[in-house]
Motif scaffolding. Structure first.
Motif, short mmCIF file in Angstrom:
data_model
loop_
_atom_site.label_atom_id
_atom_site.label_comp_id
_atom_site.label_asym_id
_atom_site.label_seq_id
_atom_site.Cartn_x
_atom_site.Cartn_y
_atom_site.Cartn_z
N PRO A 1 26.82 -5.80 -22.17
CA PRO A 1 28.23 -5.76 -21.51
C PRO A 1 28.65 -4.54 -21.29
CG PRO A 1 28.20 -5.91 -24.04
CD PRO A 1 26.65 -6.07 -23.78
N ILE A 2 27.55 -3.17 -21.75
CA ILE A 2 28.18 -1.99 -21.51
C ILE A 2 27.37 -1.30 -20.63
CG2 ILE A 2 28.29 0.41 -22.65
CD1 ILE A 2 29.14 -0.97 -25.14
N ARG A 3 27.76 -0.84 -19.40
CA ARG A 3 26.99 -0.21 -18.43
C ARG A 3 26.75 1.20 -18.58
NH1 ARG A 3 26.40 -3.46 -13.63
NH2 ARG A 3 26.85 -5.82 -14.29
N ALA A 4 27.83 2.03 -19.02
CA ALA A 4 27.85 3.34 -19.03
C ALA A 4 28.95 4.02 -20.14
CB ALA A 4 28.14 4.12 -17.87
N ILE A 5 28.61 4.93 -20.73
CA ILE A 5 29.58 5.47 -21.73
C ILE A 5 29.92 6.93 -21.42
CG2 ILE A 5 30.07 6.15 -24.33
CD1 ILE A 5 28.53 3.74 -25.04
N ARG A 6 31.11 7.53 -21.66
CA ARG A 6 31.44 8.68 -21.39
C ARG A 6 32.30 9.30 -22.57
NH1 ARG A 6 32.76 6.07 -17.11
NH2 ARG A 6 35.13 6.15 -17.46
N ASP A 7 31.94 10.42 -22.92
CA ASP A 7 32.60 11.13 -24.17
C ASP A 7 33.91 11.71 -23.66
OD1 ASP A 7 33.34 12.60 -26.10
OD2 ASP A 7 31.98 14.10 -26.05
N GLU A 8 35.03 11.41 -24.00
CA GLU A 8 36.27 12.21 -23.41
C GLU A 8 36.90 12.75 -24.53
OE1 GLU A 8 37.34 8.83 -19.84
OE2 GLU A 8 38.63 9.05 -21.63
N GLY A 9 36.18 13.45 -25.38
CA GLY A 9 36.95 14.02 -26.66
C GLY A 9 37.22 13.11 -27.89
N ASN A 10 38.74 13.05 -27.91
CA ASN A 10 39.04 11.93 -28.97
C ASN A 10 39.01 10.54 -28.43
OD1 ASN A 10 41.26 11.83 -27.14
ND2 ASN A 10 42.87 12.39 -28.45
#
Length: 397
Positions: A12-21
């Motif tokens: 179900p997950i294509r990509a993940i991005r770190d946005e700090g909190n």
């Protein structure tokens, strides 16, 4: 900003991005969702952090600082997300687990009960004694019926007391109360409780005077004297209070927020007293449980301004309970057991003549968390998608 993209098309997950909190997830179907970074760290259940399900948990909320940060994210392994944290710790998560917890969407798995009235007969689940005792899948079917309708029937149950305990024990540990583990209901001239008389009983929940009323009740028919009265009257309390919610919303509201006192005393033996809402709601406003027995109502300590309206709310509830259109009526036969949710389904009976026939029932109780535990455990085997469903927790307030 750290971005990691899966190169396959596997949901179900294509990509993940770190946005700090926050951690942003690109989900299958184009949806973008976010998780708290601190929540993600606390959700780790590796050997070092420990397992919340078993209770062998070593990581505490105080161990995860508000400024916790992600160093790297890897989604290259099938259905796994690996995260390296700023202190060097490595966490691994099932991608389905993360997807199900995004944006609070996992709360949507709250079970919706099927309401009923006098029409229950065609939908009532019926299950044979031998099948339920010997076959886990059949037991699960009966537990599913209890989840859906709050009531099920077992047939072919032997008259022995051991059989009552044997069948009830399949659903969870039997709860011992001041009336014992198994209580024989027989009419007698020196009746201790109303169930030992031959008089009609308005449908009610049992023992609302306890802080924690019985969860599920087993009524095992030994002798019934069919045709001489004593017809069981079963009422879906959830259906009743929804009628109040739509028809008399002010009275419904009173019963959800006004503490009503119930009591029971046997001189020198027990003295129970509990104040609670007649209708329990969860945070979303859904009904989770009912407690009501007109025979156990204590003199209420309401102010003069409130008492008349409170009595009218209880009167309207009683009128709906007593309306035959809202009652499923059944003449129990020897060998039948009615199993029902005592914090949803109200039970009563018509009057009978004790000089014409003996009416003998055996009764025992199972706590609701034991029954729900049995349901979830068997759902893991027979219906995995149902195991995580949030079930209504009963009359808890």
């Amino acid at each position: 900003m750290l971005t990691t993209t899966r190169h396959s098309n596997e949901p179900p997950i294509r990509a993940i991005r770190d946005e700090g909190n926050r951690i942003a997830l690109d989900l299958d179907g184009g949806k973008v969702a976010r998780l708290s970074t601190r929540w993600l760290r606390l959700a780790c259940e590796c050997e070092i952090c420990g397992d919340t399900a078993s209770g062998k948990r070593w990581l505490t909320p105080a161990d995860v600082p508000a400024g916790v940060r992600v160093v790297s994210i890897d989604v290259s392994a099938p259905n796994e997300v690996a995260v390296i944290w700023d202190d060097g710790h490595v966490s691994r998560y099932d991608s389905g687990f993360l997807a199900n917890h995004t944006g609070g969407g996992w709360r949507a798995a709250r079970f919706q009960p099927e309401l009923w009235s006098s029409d229950l007969g065609a939908r009532l689940g019926r299950f044979g004694f031998d099948a339920v005792v010997e076959d886990d899948e059949m037991l699960f079917g009966s537990l599913r019926a209890l989840r859906d309708h709050g009531i099920a029937m077992l047939t072919g149950v032997p008259a022995e007391a051991e059989a009552t305990m044997r069948i009830a024990g399949r659903y969870g540990p039997i709860r011992e109360t001041s009336y014992g583990k198994v209580f024989d209901l027989l009419s007698k001239p020196d009746a201790r409780v109303a169930g030992e008389t031959a008089r009609a009983q308005i449908p009610h929940t049992d023992e609302p005077f306890r802080y924690s009323p019985p969860g599920f009740i087993f009524f095992h028919a030994i002798k019934t004297g069919a045709g001489t009265g004593g017809t069981s009257l079963m009422v879906d309390g959830f259906h009743i209070v929804e009628l109040m919610r739509t028809g008399t919303p002010r009275l419904f509201e009173l019963l959800t927020r006004y503490g009503v006192t119930f009591h029971r005393e046997h001189a020198g033996e027990v003295f129970f007293s509990a104040e609670a809402h007649v209708i329990s709601l969860d945070a979303a406003g859904q009904v989770t449980g009912i407690r009501y027995n007109d025979r156990c109502l204590a003199p209420q300590p309401a102010s003069r301004d409130d008492i008349d309206e409170l009595i009218e709310a209880l009167a309207e509830l009683t009128r709906l309970i007593c309306d035959p259109q809202n009652q499923f009526q059944h003449q129990l036969q020897p060998g039948e057991v009615l199993v029902f949710d005592n914090q949803r389904v109200m039970h009563g009976r018509s009057a009978f003549d004790p000089t014409l026939a003996i009416r003998h029932l055996r009764s025992c109780n199972i706590d609701r968390d034991g029954v729900h535990s049995a349901f979830r455990t068997l759902a893991r085997r027979f219906a995995p998608k149902e195991a995580e469903t949030v079930l209504y927790q009963g009359a808890i307030f």
